[in-house]
Design a protein around this motif. Sequence first.
Motif, PDB file in Angstrom:
ATOM      1  N   GLY A 474     -18.183  50.720 -75.259  1.00  0.00           N
ATOM      2  CA  GLY A 474     -16.856  50.521 -74.669  1.00  0.00           C
ATOM      3  C   GLY A 474     -16.902  49.838 -73.315  1.00  0.00           C
ATOM      4  N   LEU A 475     -15.709  49.440 -72.841  1.00  0.00           N
ATOM      5  CA  LEU A 475     -15.558  48.740 -71.567  1.00  0.00           C
ATOM      6  C   LEU A 475     -14.543  49.463 -70.688  1.00  0.00           C
ATOM      7  CD1 LEU A 475     -15.260  45.052 -72.875  1.00  0.00           C
ATOM      8  CD2 LEU A 475     -17.315  46.160 -71.969  1.00  0.00           C
ATOM      9  N   ILE A 476     -14.726  49.322 -69.381  1.00  0.00           N
ATOM     10  CA  ILE A 476     -13.755  49.832 -68.412  1.00  0.00           C
ATOM     11  C   ILE A 476     -13.326  48.666 -67.525  1.00  0.00           C
ATOM     12  CG2 ILE A 476     -13.204  51.590 -66.705  1.00  0.00           C
ATOM     13  CD1 ILE A 476     -15.692  53.104 -67.548  1.00  0.00           C
ATOM     14  N   ALA A 477     -12.026  48.418 -67.429  1.00  0.00           N
ATOM     15  CA  ALA A 477     -11.499  47.335 -66.592  1.00  0.00           C
ATOM     16  C   ALA A 477     -10.736  47.945 -65.422  1.00  0.00           C
ATOM     17  CB  ALA A 477     -10.587  46.424 -67.408  1.00  0.00           C
ATOM     18  N   PHE A 478     -11.106  47.554 -64.210  1.00  0.00           N
ATOM     19  CA  PHE A 478     -10.467  48.049 -62.988  1.00  0.00           C
ATOM     20  C   PHE A 478      -9.660  46.921 -62.344  1.00  0.00           C
ATOM     21  CE2 PHE A 478     -13.969  50.953 -63.547  1.00  0.00           C
ATOM     22  CZ  PHE A 478     -13.518  52.174 -63.059  1.00  0.00           C
ATOM     23  N   ASN A 479      -8.387  47.165 -62.090  1.00  0.00           N
ATOM     24  CA  ASN A 479      -7.568  46.235 -61.317  1.00  0.00           C
ATOM     25  C   ASN A 479      -7.655  46.669 -59.858  1.00  0.00           C
ATOM     26  OD1 ASN A 479      -5.713  44.477 -60.237  1.00  0.00           O
ATOM     27  ND2 ASN A 479      -3.926  45.474 -61.149  1.00  0.00           N
ATOM     28  N   ILE A 480      -8.428  45.956 -59.046  1.00  0.00           N
ATOM     29  CA  ILE A 480      -8.599  46.332 -57.635  1.00  0.00           C
ATOM     30  C   ILE A 480      -7.868  45.351 -56.716  1.00  0.00           C
ATOM     31  CG2 ILE A 480     -10.760  47.553 -58.033  1.00  0.00           C
ATOM     32  CD1 ILE A 480     -12.243  45.104 -56.939  1.00  0.00           C
ATOM     33  N   SER A 481      -6.843  44.692 -57.246  1.00  0.00           N
ATOM     34  CA  SER A 481      -6.023  43.799 -56.420  1.00  0.00           C
ATOM     35  C   SER A 481      -5.313  44.626 -55.357  1.00  0.00           C
ATOM     36  CB  SER A 481      -4.984  43.082 -57.286  1.00  0.00           C
ATOM     37  OG  SER A 481      -5.574  42.498 -58.423  1.00  0.00           O
ATOM     38  N   ASN A 482      -5.474  44.259 -54.104  1.00  0.00           N
ATOM     39  CA  ASN A 482      -4.855  45.021 -53.026  1.00  0.00           C
ATOM     40  C   ASN A 482      -4.765  44.150 -51.783  1.00  0.00           C
ATOM     41  OD1 ASN A 482      -4.633  47.076 -50.730  1.00  0.00           O
ATOM     42  ND2 ASN A 482      -4.566  48.423 -52.517  1.00  0.00           N
ATOM     43  N   ARG A 483      -3.617  44.194 -51.114  1.00  0.00           N
ATOM     44  CA  ARG A 483      -3.418  43.369 -49.919  1.00  0.00           C
ATOM     45  C   ARG A 483      -4.268  43.824 -48.739  1.00  0.00           C
ATOM     46  NH1 ARG A 483       2.945  43.793 -49.219  1.00  0.00           N
ATOM     47  NH2 ARG A 483       2.440  45.866 -50.001  1.00  0.00           N
ATOM     48  N   ASN A 484      -4.562  45.111 -48.669  1.00  0.00           N
ATOM     49  CA  ASN A 484      -5.196  45.660 -47.477  1.00  0.00           C
ATOM     50  C   ASN A 484      -6.603  46.183 -47.686  1.00  0.00           C
ATOM     51  OD1 ASN A 484      -2.690  45.583 -45.718  1.00  0.00           O
ATOM     52  ND2 ASN A 484      -1.965  46.862 -47.394  1.00  0.00           N
ATOM     53  N   LEU A 485      -6.970  46.465 -48.924  1.00  0.00           N
ATOM     54  CA  LEU A 485      -8.257  47.090 -49.206  1.00  0.00           C
ATOM     55  C   LEU A 485      -9.129  46.181 -50.058  1.00  0.00           C
ATOM     56  CD1 LEU A 485      -6.999  50.667 -50.172  1.00  0.00           C
ATOM     57  CD2 LEU A 485      -7.747  49.883 -47.925  1.00  0.00           C
ATOM     58  N   ASP A 486     -10.400  46.091 -49.714  1.00  0.00           N
ATOM     59  CA  ASP A 486     -11.385  45.394 -50.540  1.00  0.00           C
ATOM     60  C   ASP A 486     -12.277  46.458 -51.179  1.00  0.00           C
ATOM     61  OD1 ASP A 486     -13.245  43.847 -51.756  1.00  0.00           O
ATOM     62  OD2 ASP A 486     -13.967  42.834 -49.957  1.00  0.00           O
ATOM     63  N   LEU A 487     -11.985  46.784 -52.427  1.00  0.00           N
ATOM     64  CA  LEU A 487     -12.680  47.865 -53.123  1.00  0.00           C
ATOM     65  C   LEU A 487     -13.893  47.373 -53.899  1.00  0.00           C
ATOM     66  CD1 LEU A 487      -9.555  49.797 -54.477  1.00  0.00           C
ATOM     67  CD2 LEU A 487     -10.996  50.422 -52.527  1.00  0.00           C
ATOM     68  N   SER A 488     -14.245  46.096 -53.743  1.00  0.00           N
ATOM     69  CA  SER A 488     -15.359  45.558 -54.523  1.00  0.00           C
ATOM     70  C   SER A 488     -16.669  46.256 -54.178  1.00  0.00           C
ATOM     71  CB  SER A 488     -15.484  44.052 -54.293  1.00  0.00           C
ATOM     72  OG  SER A 488     -15.686  43.766 -52.911  1.00  0.00           O
ATOM     73  N   GLY A 489     -16.902  46.549 -52.883  1.00  0.00           N
ATOM     74  CA  GLY A 489     -18.133  47.233 -52.491  1.00  0.00           C
ATOM     75  C   GLY A 489     -18.211  48.634 -53.060  1.00  0.00           C
ATOM     76  N   VAL A 490     -17.074  49.342 -53.046  1.00  0.00           N
ATOM     77  CA  VAL A 490     -17.032  50.692 -53.613  1.00  0.00           C
ATOM     78  C   VAL A 490     -17.367  50.641 -55.099  1.00  0.00           C
ATOM     79  CG1 VAL A 490     -15.569  52.693 -54.079  1.00  0.00           C
ATOM     80  CG2 VAL A 490     -15.342  51.464 -51.915  1.00  0.00           C
ATOM     81  N   MET A 491     -16.748  49.690 -55.810  1.00  0.00           N
ATOM     82  CA  MET A 491     -17.019  49.561 -57.242  1.00  0.00           C
ATOM     83  C   MET A 491     -18.465  49.180 -57.488  1.00  0.00           C
ATOM     84  SD  MET A 491     -14.518  50.387 -59.134  1.00  0.00           S
ATOM     85  CE  MET A 491     -15.524  49.887 -60.522  1.00  0.00           C
ATOM     86  N   GLY A 492     -18.994  48.246 -56.687  1.00  0.00           N
ATOM     87  CA  GLY A 492     -20.381  47.839 -56.860  1.00  0.00           C
ATOM     88  C   GLY A 492     -21.356  48.987 -56.675  1.00  0.00           C
ATOM     89  N   ASN A 493     -21.078  49.842 -55.692  1.00  0.00           N
ATOM     90  CA  ASN A 493     -21.943  51.005 -55.461  1.00  0.00           C
ATOM     91  C   ASN A 493     -21.865  52.006 -56.600  1.00  0.00           C
ATOM     92  OD1 ASN A 493     -22.630  49.838 -53.039  1.00  0.00           O
ATOM     93  ND2 ASN A 493     -21.271  51.111 -51.806  1.00  0.00           N
ATOM     94  N   LEU A 494     -20.651  52.222 -57.134  1.00  0.00           N
ATOM     95  CA  LEU A 494     -20.492  53.160 -58.244  1.00  0.00           C
ATOM     96  C   LEU A 494     -21.209  52.651 -59.497  1.00  0.00           C
ATOM     97  CD1 LEU A 494     -16.726  54.170 -57.876  1.00  0.00           C
ATOM     98  CD2 LEU A 494     -18.722  55.581 -57.394  1.00  0.00           C
ATOM     99  N   VAL A 495     -21.105  51.346 -59.728  1.00  0.00           N
ATOM    100  CA  VAL A 495     -21.773  50.752 -60.896  1.00  0.00           C
ATOM    101  C   VAL A 495     -23.283  50.901 -60.781  1.00  0.00           C
ATOM    102  CG1 VAL A 495     -22.265  48.556 -62.034  1.00  0.00           C
ATOM    103  CG2 VAL A 495     -19.907  49.163 -61.458  1.00  0.00           C
ATOM    104  N   LYS A 496     -23.831  50.582 -59.608  1.00  0.00           N
ATOM    105  CA  LYS A 496     -25.278  50.705 -59.398  1.00  0.00           C
ATOM    106  C   LYS A 496     -25.713  52.163 -59.498  1.00  0.00           C
ATOM    107  CE  LYS A 496     -28.933  49.713 -56.041  1.00  0.00           C
ATOM    108  NZ  LYS A 496     -29.240  49.151 -54.694  1.00  0.00           N
ATOM    109  N   ASP A 497     -24.932  53.073 -58.920  1.00  0.00           N
ATOM    110  CA  ASP A 497     -25.269  54.494 -58.924  1.00  0.00           C
ATOM    111  C   ASP A 497     -25.332  55.059 -60.337  1.00  0.00           C
ATOM    112  OD1 ASP A 497     -25.480  57.158 -57.424  1.00  0.00           O
ATOM    113  OD2 ASP A 497     -23.715  57.506 -58.679  1.00  0.00           O
ATOM    114  N   ALA A 498     -24.448  54.560 -61.215  1.00  0.00           N
ATOM    115  CA  ALA A 498     -24.398  55.068 -62.592  1.00  0.00           C
ATOM    116  C   ALA A 498     -25.299  54.283 -63.533  1.00  0.00           C
ATOM    117  CB  ALA A 498     -22.954  55.027 -63.094  1.00  0.00           C
ATOM    118  N   GLY A 499     -25.988  53.254 -63.039  1.00  0.00           N
ATOM    119  CA  GLY A 499     -26.870  52.465 -63.897  1.00  0.00           C
ATOM    120  C   GLY A 499     -26.114  51.592 -64.875  1.00  0.00           C
ATOM    121  N   LEU A 500     -24.950  51.082 -64.465  1.00  0.00           N
ATOM    122  CA  LEU A 500     -24.117  50.269 -65.337  1.00  0.00           C
ATOM    123  C   LEU A 500     -24.242  48.798 -64.966  1.00  0.00           C
ATOM    124  CD1 LEU A 500     -20.947  52.558 -65.116  1.00  0.00           C
ATOM    125  CD2 LEU A 500     -22.733  52.615 -66.861  1.00  0.00           C
ATOM    126  N   VAL A 501     -23.525  47.946 -65.688  1.00  0.00           N
ATOM    127  CA  VAL A 501     -23.438  46.521 -65.365  1.00  0.00           C
ATOM    128  C   VAL A 501     -21.964  46.169 -65.217  1.00  0.00           C
ATOM    129  CG1 VAL A 501     -25.584  45.851 -66.490  1.00  0.00           C
ATOM    130  CG2 VAL A 501     -23.466  45.924 -67.820  1.00  0.00           C
TER     131      VAL A 501
END
Length: 582
Positions: A474-501
Amino acid sequence: MAFRRKAGRGHRAYAVLVALIGVCAVILGRRYVVDEIVTAPVPDSIADAGPSDRAVTWPRRFHWMALAFVPSSLLLGVTIHITTDVAAVPLLWVVPLVLYLLTFVFVFARKPLLKHAWMVKAQAFLMMVIALMHWWVYHLPPIFFFVHMAVFFVTAMVCHGELVKRRPAAEHLTEFYLWMSFGGMLGGVFNVLVAPVVFDTVYEYPLVLVFACMLRPNESGNTKLLNWRDVVFPGFILTAFLLPEASFGVHPLKLGLFWVVVFFVAVGLAAYSFNIRPLRFAFGIGAIFLATTLSPKDDSPLLARERSFFGVNAVTLTHSGAYNVLMHGTTVHGAQHTDPDRWRKQLTYYHRDGPLGQLFAAIDGKMTLGNIGVLGLGSGTMVCYRCPGQTWTLYEIDPVVVKLARDTRYFRYLSECAGDSEIVLGDARLSLAREPEGHFDLLIMDAFTSDAIPMHLITREAMALYLGKLAEDGLIAFNISNRNLDLSGVMGNLVKDAGLVALTQRFPGASNRDLEPYKVPAYWVVVARHAAELHRLELDERWKVLEPDPGTGVWTDDYSNILTVLKWWTKKAPKSDKKKQS
């Protein structure tokens, strides 16, 4: 074990706090004689701040409560107003809270820096400014929230200063502080429990501002509470706002810049001249606020507006009449064509040319999508990607959003495309936890576009929950569009922490926003257990490898730091994502 260690450190910290409080008690006990009454120092900035020997009557108690009620209510009112109608900026609530606490420090100081008389004069001017701003609010930049902060601070200083002036003799001080606390509590109760039920938008903010004007000290020398001029003169201000449009069909804001300035200066000076009479001034400021309500400033027709615990949701029709738009404060949560032939066309962050449309195109026929879960309903746009044989489950926490999305007068996505899709009302994470393991082939996370993001949906524990409910491929799609927050680093860390791609794409939106106003920029992340599930997206050069950010850390249910992802705080330019090598 890590949790136990953290808890142990917390217990030791509380033990230290208790010990320090005990030390303070011992020092004070040696310094003062127990049976000696010690009164607080009298602030030099308040002329008649000496304790009053007058009897404590019920009118006096009600006055104390009213003076405490206003700043407490404004603390919540101005916070909701600026984050809903001015600027959707995370952590903005900290500013009014700090100012509120500072007012107590200033008015009860031995030698306050800010004299009470200064605050009274400044309040009259700022009240006039904020009332005219309220009339013109949709045409002012978000930076004007500083004016709201100034009005709140000065008004709280006036009210708390008046409390100090009216404090009783020492033997009644306990009762004084009790009623003052009770008034502050009523301010919170009014904003949190009463206003959301009575008002469909944040009317409590201007209403309490008007009430604050009534509590100003009377500087006219006339002790009569109310006379006919206090009502008639403010009536002229209301007439000045409404008469041009009612008689000639011309809104004051459309008179041209010169006449708008002349009009505002004349009305502002008239309102300001009332300030020595509290009721007259309150009615004058109230007339401007009332005119704002009776004569809309924006040409976009308001189709619906409802308020819930989670904020104010409104449906508006664009100037051209081509789109219905769902707004939560200043954040767009969905839009739809009013043309029946285009009802099924996806708009905003979910456009077919955007990342989500590319995802569905890439997996069409290549992957069996039987069960799809969506966290965040909005206007229901995404369900028009639904294909026959698929089961969609939509999770939404706000019942007002569900009501508006289902109303076919405004949006047709659900009626046209949803079929037998289920809408689950409640916290998405708790609701998702009740689903069977491995149930979903695709999960779409769409809860991060506004200012107050649900942090518990983007943590290590939340990611583990999603993976447990996801099929192996399966796949998980995250919409992290936000005017004030850049959540890409948070997502990148979670992906690496869980051993995902994961792959990510910043979609620029329409090249011509005049032609396609709701083909908006969007930022999506697609996560999988194995690289094979992302192979077709990998072939598209618009998709990049999601990189972790060591400076952000891994968010958990016990740890998150929104300051590290604030765009305006960190001043970080977006990282250039690396293209994945085949």
